[in-house]
Design a protein around this motif. Structure first.
Motif, PDB file in Angstrom:
ATOM      1  N   MET A 299       0.826  -1.204   0.000  1.00  0.00           N
ATOM      2  CA  MET A 299       0.000   0.000   0.000  1.00  0.00           C
ATOM      3  C   MET A 299       0.863   1.258   0.000  1.00  0.00           C
ATOM      4  N   GLN A 300       1.865   1.265   0.854  1.00  0.00           N
ATOM      5  CA  GLN A 300       2.716   2.443   0.966  1.00  0.00           C
ATOM      6  C   GLN A 300       3.532   2.675  -0.305  1.00  0.00           C
ATOM      7  N   ALA A 301       3.881   1.593  -0.991  1.00  0.00           N
ATOM      8  CA  ALA A 301       4.671   1.721  -2.216  1.00  0.00           C
ATOM      9  C   ALA A 301       3.822   2.176  -3.394  1.00  0.00           C
ATOM     10  N   GLU A 302       2.566   1.701  -3.461  1.00  0.00           N
ATOM     11  CA  GLU A 302       1.764   1.933  -4.661  1.00  0.00           C
ATOM     12  C   GLU A 302       0.772   3.083  -4.533  1.00  0.00           C
ATOM     13  N   ILE A 303       0.110   3.212  -3.385  1.00  0.00           N
ATOM     14  CA  ILE A 303      -0.845   4.315  -3.191  1.00  0.00           C
ATOM     15  C   ILE A 303      -0.615   4.918  -1.807  1.00  0.00           C
ATOM     16  N   PRO A 304       0.432   5.715  -1.654  1.00  0.00           N
ATOM     17  CA  PRO A 304       0.702   6.313  -0.342  1.00  0.00           C
ATOM     18  C   PRO A 304      -0.195   7.513  -0.045  1.00  0.00           C
ATOM     19  N   ASP A 355       4.903  -9.688  -3.676  1.00  0.00           N
ATOM     20  CA  ASP A 355       4.917  -8.354  -3.101  1.00  0.00           C
ATOM     21  C   ASP A 355       5.881  -7.457  -3.880  1.00  0.00           C
ATOM     22  N   THR A 356       5.880  -6.183  -3.533  1.00  0.00           N
ATOM     23  CA  THR A 356       6.764  -5.251  -4.237  1.00  0.00           C
ATOM     24  C   THR A 356       8.236  -5.588  -4.032  1.00  0.00           C
ATOM     25  N   ASP A 357       8.566  -6.334  -2.981  1.00  0.00           N
ATOM     26  CA  ASP A 357       9.964  -6.738  -2.771  1.00  0.00           C
ATOM     27  C   ASP A 357      10.278  -8.090  -3.405  1.00  0.00           C
ATOM     28  N   GLY A 358       9.323  -8.676  -4.152  1.00  0.00           N
ATOM     29  CA  GLY A 358       9.551  -9.943  -4.843  1.00  0.00           C
ATOM     30  C   GLY A 358       9.176 -11.174  -4.053  1.00  0.00           C
ATOM     31  N   SER A 359       8.700 -11.019  -2.826  1.00  0.00           N
ATOM     32  CA  SER A 359       8.357 -12.172  -1.988  1.00  0.00           C
ATOM     33  C   SER A 359       7.008 -12.763  -2.398  1.00  0.00           C
ATOM     34  N   TYR A 360       6.906 -14.084  -2.347  1.00  0.00           N
ATOM     35  CA  TYR A 360       5.640 -14.757  -2.633  1.00  0.00           C
ATOM     36  C   TYR A 360       5.637 -16.126  -1.957  1.00  0.00           C
ATOM     37  N   LYS A 361       4.453 -16.675  -1.765  1.00  0.00           N
ATOM     38  CA  LYS A 361       4.332 -18.025  -1.223  1.00  0.00           C
ATOM     39  C   LYS A 361       4.374 -19.014  -2.369  1.00  0.00           C
ATOM     40  N   GLY A 362       5.217 -20.034  -2.248  1.00  0.00           N
ATOM     41  CA  GLY A 362       5.381 -21.006  -3.318  1.00  0.00           C
ATOM     42  C   GLY A 362       4.447 -22.192  -3.188  1.00  0.00           C
ATOM     43  N   LEU A 363       4.535 -23.067  -4.166  1.00  0.00           N
ATOM     44  CA  LEU A 363       3.708 -24.269  -4.183  1.00  0.00           C
ATOM     45  C   LEU A 363       3.972 -25.147  -2.964  1.00  0.00           C
ATOM     46  N   ASP A 364       5.187 -25.064  -2.421  1.00  0.00           N
ATOM     47  CA  ASP A 364       5.548 -25.832  -1.226  1.00  0.00           C
ATOM     48  C   ASP A 364       5.083 -25.144   0.057  1.00  0.00           C
ATOM     49  N   GLN A 365       4.359 -24.018  -0.079  1.00  0.00           N
ATOM     50  CA  GLN A 365       3.818 -23.230   1.028  1.00  0.00           C
ATOM     51  C   GLN A 365       4.901 -22.509   1.833  1.00  0.00           C
ATOM     52  N   ASN A 366       6.099 -22.463   1.293  1.00  0.00           N
ATOM     53  CA  ASN A 366       7.167 -21.679   1.895  1.00  0.00           C
ATOM     54  C   ASN A 366       7.284 -20.337   1.182  1.00  0.00           C
TER      55      ASN A 366
END
Length: 764
Positions: A299-304, A355-366
């Motif tokens: 939110m802060q990165a895209e619509i502050p 996310d804006t920092d590249g983080s995501y949940k993978g198929l392995d749930q990690n």
């Protein structure tokens, strides 16, 4: 002299005015196209490939709806049906054009007067917080949706950034203004879908939380951060049981009002505000696949800020940038609306999933981080391998390469060592047949858009093609076909596996692996094992090697096919069209067979016990609403009758695509129907993705310029274009006669000019 000067001044003035008022491409987008009957699109706000799809839901698979449709809720895959009279609220995630439902996360609904936390029903809308509305007070454009909620006299407006939904609600004068957050709502069965929800009131303007669901995706967690532009006066929560009955709270103290932390399976919350007449309350809802902190950072990165109109305009500019990849001139305004809305629908999915920092949940749930690429999800590959991903290889090559990197990340995280089949939100749904990720990879490599590890990609393709437990593959690899008495839809599976194997062979050839190329070329000929020359159709074969008895080539039920019948699937050998012609008795006999497909009349008995919507998208026995037929009109190019391809393509373009809510003759299926329209309007189509060739048809534009990522342009001109001039008398490529019925990918991407000379009379 003075008169000439005056005329010149007037001319320049009118020219400047025309240039000033010229419509932008995004202004031709009509998100309402496909929202009625079978299109299954949504009308709300989103940006290209956005993680958020903020849209109204008129109903879902919940409560009385299951009774009304006897459990058949096919019409509500996108949450919105144009014929409905009430809106339940506005949720933040939607599929575009699919034939299955899920998502519908975090529904928000403004209301006034006495608080109601049950949505009510369509036949008794005043029994809940839903509201009546009129299409006369509804607006849907690129990245913007507006509607008047009649029951409360509230104007609702929606827009979005990549990961944030932005709401603006204009209230009448009232001391009882509410904004409801429904964490139970979803586009699936409410009573079975929710696993757990958590909400935390951080302060008087900020709410965070998450929702875990078990719907089409077996385990899916979405985090949110929700901010208000105005301080909350008071707030509260209700918990419900599986029958949507308020069950109260079990603790010793009252958690129902102004208690800052809630957890449970089924929760609805409300937030009250003091507002004046005409006052606006704005809401920002940011999503994350990782955490509430990630949502807040998004939110802060895209619509502050709190500038709704700026966010709306920023999204419009994003759409304009994408639409400028293909600039067109058409015979009518309606053709422009159809074309640019098709581009809009084609560029909604797959969706960015990180996310804006590249983080995501993978198929392995990690938790993973995308390193050097954008991670995507929503891969409806049984649909989109056919035309959508080939379109991306022309106008979105960088994104398509990143999509393949996302597929390879999925493979790395898969305990099955498999590429995606139909995946979304860190889940594999295993929906439909085939292992069509291999087609997407093969097509990218064949066209030189291969900025990924090709050796690893080949290993992943081979692994996916040998999953013994997946849809009859054990039989396919040992027998060369799937037996119908061992695994249903056996012919469709055999044919699609054979095509995918051809794709793997092309990958192996392109990277110099001769042994794999030979093995999979042999497998790609397995289509012959289910062709019955005695009747001239593909036919299910039993485990003992005999063909199925009591076979009906027109029936779609229990005959060995899925989303089609023997007529449709007997034409599905896209990898070997010349061999398909021979298999069917040669060019003239096969031409007659194709003619019959388009002109025959299906008896009513084949529609018995089905909804009327099953008749949508059908021309004769050609089913444009189901993807296995999408290449069929182009097969005349292999029979010596390209003029028939030209006539059929223009007929489909005009009949199956119209600029109105029921203007799509079938599910848009994450952009596949729209990609067919774009290719065919330009005058060519990828019959066999994995090849570098495009079959030529009949363009439906006057002129088009493809602005390619390599900074070159490819211009298509249709001279003498008119509704009657559907035939191509000759084609010139860069000033030279093109004496063949295909283009190559290189001829497009190296730039140049393709000129069609159109005529009323066919030329063989």
């Amino acid at each position: 002299m003075k008169l000439n000067i005056l005329f010149t001044a007037l001319f320049l003035s009118s020219l400047a005015f025309a240039q000033k008022t010229e419509k932008k491409n995004y202004q031709y987008i009509n998100p309402l196209i496909g929202t009625q009957r079978m299109g299954h699109t949504f009308p709300g706000a989103t940006v290209p490939f956005g993680s958020v799809q903020l849209s109204p839901d008129t109903d879902t698979i919940a409560y009385e709806l299951n009774k009304k449709y006897n459990g058949k809720v096919y019409e509500y895959c996108a949450g919105y049906q144009h014929e409905d009279k009430t809106i339940v609220g506005f949720s933040h995630t939607h599929f575009s054009g699919t034939g299955h439902s899920d998502l519908g996360d975090f529904l928000i609904m403004p209301s006034t007067g006495e608080l109601q936390l049950n949505p009510g029903t369509a036949d008794k809308p005043l029994s809940g917080y839903r509201s009546a509305y009129s299409h006369a007070n509804e607006t849907a454009t690129a990245n913007y949706y507006k509607v008047k909620l009649d029951d409360n006299n509230i104007t609702a407006e929606l827009t979005a950034s990549q990961r944030v939904g932005f709401h603006r609600y204009t209230f009448p004068s009232t001391e009882q203004a509410h904004i409801i957050l429904d964490l139970m709502h979803g586009i699936y069965n409410h009573n079975e879908k929710n696993v757990w929800t958590f909400v935390r009131v951080e302060n008087d303007t900020l709410i965070t939380g998450y929702r875990q669901t078990n719907g089409w995706a077996r385990t899916r967690t979405v985090y949110f951060a929700m901010a208000f532009s105005k301080s909350i006066k008071q707030y509260g929560a209700r918990k419900y049981d599986e029958n949507n009955i308020y069950k109260g709270f079990w603790r010793k103290f009252d958690e129902s009002k102004n208690f800052p932390e809630q957890a449970g399976r089924n929760i609805r919350m409300y937030f009250d505000f003091d507002v004046k007449a005409g006052e606006q309350v704005l809401v920002k809802m940011a999503l994350s696949p990782v955490s509430t902190a990630g949502a807040l950072a998004n939110m802060q990165a895209e619509i502050p800020h709190w500038d709704f109109d700026k966010t709306k305009h920023d999204g419009e500019l994003l759409w304009e940038k994408e639409l400028n990849k293909i600039k067109i001139e058409t015979l009518t305004e309606n053709d422009k609306v159809n074309f640019y809305t098709a581009m809009y629908h084609a560029f909604i999915n797959p969706t960015v999933y990180m996310d804006t920092d590249g983080s995501y949940k993978g198929l392995d749930q990690n938790i993973h981080k995308a390193d050097g690429f954008t991670n995507y999800t929503t891969f409806s590959l049984w649909d989109t391998y056919r035309a959508l991903h080939p379109l991306f290889n022309i106008v979105q090559p960088t994104r398509n390469a990143d999509m393949i990197k996302s597929m390879l990340a999925h493979y790395d995280q898969s305990v099955h060592h498999a590429l995606p089949v139909w995946s979304h939100y860190a889940n594999e749904n295993w929906c439909m047949i085939g292992y069509h990720s291999v087609s997407v990879i093969a097509d990218a490599i064949a066209k030189g858009n291969d900025d990924f590890d090709k050796e690893k990609a080949l290993r992943a393709c081979i692994s996916s093609s040998n999953l013994k437990y997946f849809d009859g593959l054990e039989y396919y690899t040992s027998k060369g076909y799937v037996p119908e008495d061992k695994n249903g839809s056996s012919v469709s599976k055999t044919l699609e596996y054979a095509y995918d194997d051809w794709c793997i062979a092309q990958i192996a050839k392109n990277i110099g692996n001769k042994a794999v190329a030979e093995e999979y070329t042999k497998r790609s000929n397995n289509y012959k094992n289910v062709f019955d020359p005695a009747i001239g159709f593909m036919r299910p074969k039993m485990n003992d090697g005999t063909f199925k008895k009591d076979f009906d080539a027109l029936d779609t039920h229990g005959q060995g096919f899925i989303e089609g019948n023997a007529w449709n699937y007997s034409l599905y050998v896209p990898q070997y069209p010349d061999e398909l012609v021979k298999l069917n008795g040669g060019k003239e006999k096969f031409t007659q067979h194709l003619d019959s497909l388009f002109t025959m009349t299906l008896p009513d008995k084949y529609f018995a016990n089905t909804e009327d919507i099953t008749r949508d998208g059908i021309i004769g026995n050609y089913v444009h609403g189901n993807e296995p037929s999408h290449h069929v009109a182009y097969l005349y190019n292999w029979t010596g009758h390209p003029e028939k391809t030209q006539q059929r393509v223009r007929m489909i373009l005009n009949g199956m695509y119209k600029p109105k809510p029921d203007g799509l003759g079938g599910n848009d299926d994450c952009g596949q129907m729209s990609a067919w329209y774009i290719f065919s309007s330009l005058g060519f189509y990828p019959v066999a993705p994995g090849s570098d060739q495009y079959a030529i048809g009949s363009p439906n534009i006057k002129e088009a310029t493809l602005n390619l990522e390599n900074e070159k342009t490819f211009t298509i001109i249709a001279k003498n274009q008119s509704p009657a001039n559907v035939y191509v008398s000759k084609i010139e490529l860069n000033g030279k006669l093109l004496d063949r019925t295909y283009l190559t990918h290189k001829e497009i991407t190296q730039g140049g000019e393709l000129v069609f000379y159109m005529s009323k009379k066919p030329k063989k």
